[in-house]
Each structure stands twice: as structure tokens, then as C-alpha cells.
Scaffold this motif. Sequence first.
Motif, PDB file in Angstrom:
ATOM      1  N   ILE A 165       0.829  -1.204   0.000  1.00 26.34           N
ATOM      2  CA  ILE A 165       0.000   0.000   0.000  1.00 26.34           C
ATOM      3  C   ILE A 165       0.869   1.262   0.000  1.00 26.34           C
ATOM      4  O   ILE A 165       1.794   1.408   0.792  1.00 26.34           O
ATOM      5  N   LYS A 166       0.536   2.168  -0.914  1.00 27.05           N
ATOM      6  CA  LYS A 166       1.211   3.449  -1.027  1.00 27.05           C
ATOM      7  C   LYS A 166       0.152   4.546  -1.057  1.00 27.05           C
ATOM      8  O   LYS A 166      -0.848   4.415  -1.772  1.00 27.05           O
ATOM      9  N   HIS A 167       0.344   5.609  -0.308  1.00 24.87           N
ATOM     10  CA  HIS A 167      -0.625   6.700  -0.279  1.00 24.87           C
ATOM     11  C   HIS A 167      -0.220   7.800  -1.259  1.00 24.87           C
ATOM     12  O   HIS A 167       0.963   8.112  -1.413  1.00 24.87           O
ATOM     13  N   TRP A 168      -1.220   8.357  -1.910  1.00 25.78           N
ATOM     14  CA  TRP A 168      -1.021   9.499  -2.811  1.00 25.78           C
ATOM     15  C   TRP A 168      -2.134  10.495  -2.522  1.00 25.78           C
ATOM     16  O   TRP A 168      -3.317  10.129  -2.461  1.00 25.78           O
ATOM     17  N   ILE A 169      -1.774  11.753  -2.306  1.00 27.22           N
ATOM     18  CA  ILE A 169      -2.740  12.767  -1.851  1.00 27.22           C
ATOM     19  C   ILE A 169      -2.827  13.903  -2.856  1.00 27.22           C
ATOM     20  O   ILE A 169      -1.818  14.335  -3.421  1.00 27.22           O
ATOM     21  N   ASP A 170      -4.033  14.391  -3.085  1.00 28.77           N
ATOM     22  CA  ASP A 170      -4.222  15.551  -3.943  1.00 28.77           C
ATOM     23  C   ASP A 170      -5.343  16.410  -3.368  1.00 28.77           C
ATOM     24  O   ASP A 170      -6.243  15.902  -2.676  1.00 28.77           O
ATOM     25  N   ILE A 171      -5.271  17.695  -3.632  1.00 29.22           N
ATOM     26  CA  ILE A 171      -6.323  18.635  -3.231  1.00 29.22           C
ATOM     27  C   ILE A 171      -7.064  19.058  -4.490  1.00 29.22           C
ATOM     28  O   ILE A 171      -6.459  19.569  -5.444  1.00 29.22           O
ATOM     29  N   ILE A 172      -8.372  18.850  -4.506  1.00 33.50           N
ATOM     30  CA  ILE A 172      -9.199  19.179  -5.661  1.00 33.50           C
ATOM     31  C   ILE A 172      -9.988  20.449  -5.332  1.00 33.50           C
ATOM     32  O   ILE A 172     -10.791  20.463  -4.391  1.00 33.50           O
ATOM     33  N   GLN A 173      -9.762  21.483  -6.079  1.00 38.53           N
ATOM     34  CA  GLN A 173     -10.480  22.730  -5.863  1.00 38.53           C
ATOM     35  C   GLN A 173     -11.794  22.696  -6.623  1.00 38.53           C
ATOM     36  O   GLN A 173     -11.812  22.612  -7.848  1.00 38.53           O
ATOM     37  N   ALA A 174     -12.891  22.704  -5.885  1.00 40.68           N
ATOM     38  CA  ALA A 174     -14.207  22.707  -6.530  1.00 40.68           C
ATOM     39  C   ALA A 174     -14.391  24.010  -7.296  1.00 40.68           C
ATOM     40  O   ALA A 174     -14.296  25.101  -6.725  1.00 40.68           O
ATOM     41  N   LYS A 175     -14.643  23.906  -8.601  1.00 45.67           N
ATOM     42  CA  LYS A 175     -14.767  25.093  -9.459  1.00 45.67           C
ATOM     43  C   LYS A 175     -16.223  25.494  -9.691  1.00 45.67           C
ATOM     44  O   LYS A 175     -16.490  26.562 -10.229  1.00 45.67           O
ATOM     45  N   SER A 176     -17.120  24.614  -9.302  1.00 44.92           N
ATOM     46  CA  SER A 176     -18.554  24.902  -9.448  1.00 44.92           C
ATOM     47  C   SER A 176     -19.289  24.128  -8.375  1.00 44.92           C
ATOM     48  O   SER A 176     -18.703  23.314  -7.654  1.00 44.92           O
ATOM     49  N   SER A 177     -20.567  24.355  -8.257  1.00 47.57           N
ATOM     50  CA  SER A 177     -21.349  23.680  -7.227  1.00 47.57           C
ATOM     51  C   SER A 177     -22.771  23.462  -7.723  1.00 47.57           C
ATOM     52  O   SER A 177     -23.118  23.832  -8.851  1.00 47.57           O
ATOM     53  N   GLY A 178     -23.575  22.836  -6.879  1.00 49.10           N
ATOM     54  CA  GLY A 178     -24.958  22.559  -7.262  1.00 49.10           C
ATOM     55  C   GLY A 178     -25.036  21.461  -8.299  1.00 49.10           C
ATOM     56  O   GLY A 178     -24.451  20.386  -8.152  1.00 49.10           O
ATOM     57  N   SER A 179     -25.747  21.721  -9.385  1.00 50.73           N
ATOM     58  CA  SER A 179     -25.948  20.707 -10.427  1.00 50.73           C
ATOM     59  C   SER A 179     -24.803  20.627 -11.429  1.00 50.73           C
ATOM     60  O   SER A 179     -24.806  19.769 -12.308  1.00 50.73           O
ATOM     61  N   THR A 180     -23.818  21.512 -11.298  1.00 47.01           N
ATOM     62  CA  THR A 180     -22.662  21.499 -12.206  1.00 47.01           C
ATOM     63  C   THR A 180     -21.458  20.923 -11.477  1.00 47.01           C
ATOM     64  O   THR A 180     -20.983  21.504 -10.496  1.00 47.01           O
ATOM     65  N   PRO A 181     -20.933  19.776 -11.915  1.00 49.39           N
ATOM     66  CA  PRO A 181     -19.837  19.139 -11.186  1.00 49.39           C
ATOM     67  C   PRO A 181     -18.479  19.732 -11.527  1.00 49.39           C
ATOM     68  O   PRO A 181     -18.292  20.395 -12.551  1.00 49.39           O
ATOM     69  N   THR A 182     -17.529  19.474 -10.655  1.00 45.47           N
ATOM     70  CA  THR A 182     -16.114  19.729 -10.937  1.00 45.47           C
ATOM     71  C   THR A 182     -15.531  18.459 -11.533  1.00 45.47           C
ATOM     72  O   THR A 182     -15.660  17.383 -10.951  1.00 45.47           O
ATOM     73  N   ARG A 183     -14.901  18.585 -12.684  1.00 42.74           N
ATOM     74  CA  ARG A 183     -14.341  17.410 -13.349  1.00 42.74           C
ATOM     75  C   ARG A 183     -12.869  17.275 -12.963  1.00 42.74           C
ATOM     76  O   ARG A 183     -12.112  18.233 -12.990  1.00 42.74           O
ATOM     77  N   TYR A 184     -12.479  16.054 -12.617  1.00 44.36           N
ATOM     78  CA  TYR A 184     -11.118  15.797 -12.139  1.00 44.36           C
ATOM     79  C   TYR A 184     -10.580  14.516 -12.781  1.00 44.36           C
ATOM     80  O   TYR A 184     -11.260  13.486 -12.781  1.00 44.36           O
TER      81      TYR A 184
END
Length: 291
Positions: A165-184
Amino acid sequence: MPGLKEYRENKNAFSGVNAGSPATIDLPSDRGMIMSATWEYAEDGTPANEATLIAGAPKSELIIDGQVFSEYRTADVLKLNKFYGFGFKPGLLSHHFAQPWRRGVGESEATALVASAHREPSMRLYIEEGRVNPTLRQHIKSEGLGARGRGIVAAQPARSANRVIKHWIDIIQAKSSGSTPTRYRYEGGGQRIRGFHFEGSNITAIRMEVDEQERWWYKSLDHLNIDLENNGFFPQPDTWHVVFEAMGGTVESAFDPNYGGMSNEIDFEIYTSDTESVRMVVERYDTPATK
């Protein structure tokens, strides 16, 4: 003796146990497979509770041949241990390489660390400045390989090593909210992916695509958690555990990002109630460099 599991203190010497510096200890290569490594950490003679562990010893590392194979944040280890059903006792921080909840002995030991297959395996724990009289020990749970197993490791270490097991971390900045998703798009690599853990109370839904084909679509946390709970796992607050191995019940359920020799594109659509960031912890399987 293969099949006989042992639990003993690691008698190798620490590089030093002092506030404000890391403490490193060699892993024993004569114990066969290492099932778990447990730090015993206390301050001023008192075993550390969870908050003290996170503040006083915020991260650890697995080191192979002088190179950091993976960093493990203490808060992540504690949370994921709870998710997989491992208990907690004050002062004890356990890294579980093997997984006893898996089906059968072979499954449970499939990701144990075969220390003798690697050059100079060690672990390091970072101790923050200002901690009062920190003390540290390490205990190893292991299983012997037997004469035949030791011969195979000596002759073919690359064949003997397991994925770890190896851990990998990322921070995803939400660019929109509600019914419009953030794509990553996930670009963290790995031989296999055990699972993605998304942290954020603002997440409302998660959709996952592989090569632009929808594979998982959780419209609420309840949709995800009922599947996990029915398989015997313990979802943690404000966390979306998209864990393939947990949903499939076997180590072979881990996602192969390079299936058939071709790299798969893994995309997420993350729906949120606001534009606060989402923290993602990925559990990957990789094989450390062998002798």
C-alpha cells in the motif's frame, strides 16, 4: 516456521528519538513477511491518544534502499484503519500491510511486506518540535517463510516481493457547485488502485468514468455507504470511500489502471454544495524496488 505468526519488538536501534527530528529504524529482514508494524508512542510517560498522535507524530514513511517509497499521514492511517475495521489503543499507531479480513490466507497475506526481498527496508516517524519527553518503540507482526521460501527470496527477490500500500494525496479545488460538477482526472499512477477516499462535507454526489464510460455513479453518500456497510466496512464521517477492493471483497477487485497493457483514463465528476476544496487520499498498490 511458516504459518506461525509472531509479534515482537523490533530490537534494531532508532536513529534518535527527539522532538523536532525524525526517528528511523531498520525493518528486520529475518522475519519473513511483515504483516504489520506498530509504533508505540508516548509523551512524558503517557501513551498518546489520537489527537496527540496526530499533533506529535504527524507522518511516517516507508523507506527502501534510502529512498522514500511512501509517506503516510497519521490522521489518514487512523481514519483508514477504522474504515477497514482495525481498532485503536492509546499510544499505538499500526500500519497494516496484510489484511486479515480478506477471504483466505493467500488473500490476507497478498500485500504483506517481504522485507528480505528489498534492500535496506526501514521506517521513519516524524516527531514535531515542542513535544514533551517523547518515547518510541516499534513492534512487528510477522510470519516466517520457511527454508524453501527463503531460498526463493534469495534467488528471485523480484518474484518474491508483494505489492504494498502506497498513499497518494491531492487537493481538488471545486470550481462549481450545485448541479454542475467539478471534473477531475486522476494522474497519480499505481500498479493497482485499492480505492479513492474523498474528504469534504460539501460533497453531494460522485460519478466515475473509465475511458469516458460511466462505471460508478453515487447520487448520495447513502448509496455508497450501504454497499460498504453490507460488506462489513465502517465508513467514516464526511468521507466518500470509493474503494473497489471493499466493494468486491477481494484483493483482485483493486482497479488496474493499465488493463491489457493500455493506460485507462480515470475521470471523476464531483458534485458539491459549495466551492470549498476536496481532499483526496488514494490507496495505491506498488512494488518497492527489489534487490
